[in-house]
Enzyme design. Structure first.
Site, mmCIF file in Angstrom:
data_model
loop_
_atom_site.group_PDB
_atom_site.id
_atom_site.type_symbol
_atom_site.label_atom_id
_atom_site.label_comp_id
_atom_site.label_asym_id
_atom_site.label_seq_id
_atom_site.Cartn_x
_atom_site.Cartn_y
_atom_site.Cartn_z
ATOM 1 N N CYS A 83 0.869 -1.177 0.000
ATOM 2 C CA CYS A 83 0.000 0.000 0.000
ATOM 3 C C CYS A 83 0.905 1.226 0.000
ATOM 4 C CB CYS A 83 -0.886 -0.014 1.244
ATOM 5 S SG CYS A 83 -1.900 1.461 1.476
ATOM 6 N N CYS B 129 -0.185 3.726 -6.467
ATOM 7 C CA CYS B 129 -1.154 3.123 -5.550
ATOM 8 C C CYS B 129 -1.371 1.717 -6.071
ATOM 9 C CB CYS B 129 -2.465 3.903 -5.553
ATOM 10 S SG CYS B 129 -3.810 3.093 -4.648
#
Length: 271
Positions: free
Chosen positions: A73, A183
């Protein structure tokens, strides 16, 4: 040799893009994955919230006796990686440095774009990481907050997704030759992003790049898994088991997945 699993954490399903590459490149490794879907997206959250949520996931993974933690992440990596690394005695790796390094190697014009969540862009971690490695590179950063919601709602192939992606990326079109998907949710929109940016723009999947570093760390610490069958991969989500399963089974393309709902809020508290 060490047959304990590798732990992966993400705010939702985005880290599955890292899991897929890990399973492909490192077939002897078991994984335990935690996706904090209930509190996603992390992008609009404060730094303090993101750090607290990351610790919840870290402590959950530690309870599963993992040998390494992968922050799959970008937002968690930007806000919490160094804090967590300081506290743990097992290897912890993020996804920003591998993605930045790959982009610097691939760019021909020294103009690199970064698309990420609001929190990742606010942190400026990609820009700072690239600047430390090359002062010649210009970085164009763009927050794309709607992308995560599209992926989490499994609408990647919808007309809404096409419209959102094409409109969101307008500020970068024609300005960069290399674009970091900053991302781990964004590779699930890769075809739309490529279509919008043009086929000549190189897309860098930060999560996939991180797997190469994971392999190096496994070798360095002599904690590679042995060749064995069957491997038991475990996936946990804090909400939406059915939608998580639908995305995971399609993306990972492996048989029956072991997916469970779990609660991690304030899990075991920070050490």
């Amino acid at each position: 040799m060490d047959n304990r699993p590798i732990g992966l954490l993400d705010s939702g399903v985005g880290g599955l893009t890292v899991a897929r590459e890990l399973l492909r490149q490192l077939p002897n490794e078991e994984i335990v994955y935690i996706g904090d879907t209930r509190r996603a997206p992390y992008g609009p959250r404060s730094r303090e919230q993101i750090i607290a949520f990351t610790w919840d996931m870290v402590n959950f993974l530690l309870s599963k006796d993992v040998k390494m933690i992968v922050m799959a992440c970008n937002t968690a990596t930007a806000m919490a990686l160094e804090i967590v690394k300081e506290k743990l005695d097992i290897p912890v790796i993020g996804v920003i440095l591998p993605g930045a390094s790959s982009a610097i190697q691939k760019t021909k014009t020294n103009k690199i774009g970064v698309i990420a969540t609001q929190a990742s862009i606010r942190s400026d971690e990609y820009h700072k990481t690239i600047a430390r490695k090359s002062s010649a590179v210009e970085v164009y950063s763009l927050a794309c907050p709607k992308f995560v919601s599209i992926v989490e709602s499994n609408e990647m192939e919808s007309e809404i997704a096409r419209k959102v992606v094409s409109e969101s990326l307008v500020p970068l079109i024609g300005k960069v030759d290399t674009l970091i998907l900053g991302c781990t949710h964004y590779p699930l929109l890769r075809s739309l992003i490529q279509e919008t940016m043009g086929k000549e723009v190189r897309l860098i999947d930060s999560g996939a790049e991180a797997v190469r570093d994971i392999s190096v760390l496994l070798n360095y610490f002599s904690i590679n898994g042995q060749e064995r069958q069957p491997l038991e991969h475990r996936f946990y989500t804090t909400a939406g088991v059915n939608s998580f399963r639908e995305i995971a089974e399609k993306w990972l393309n492996i048989g029956q997945l072991q997916i469970e709902h779990t609660e991690i809020e304030n899990f075991n508290k920070e050490k």
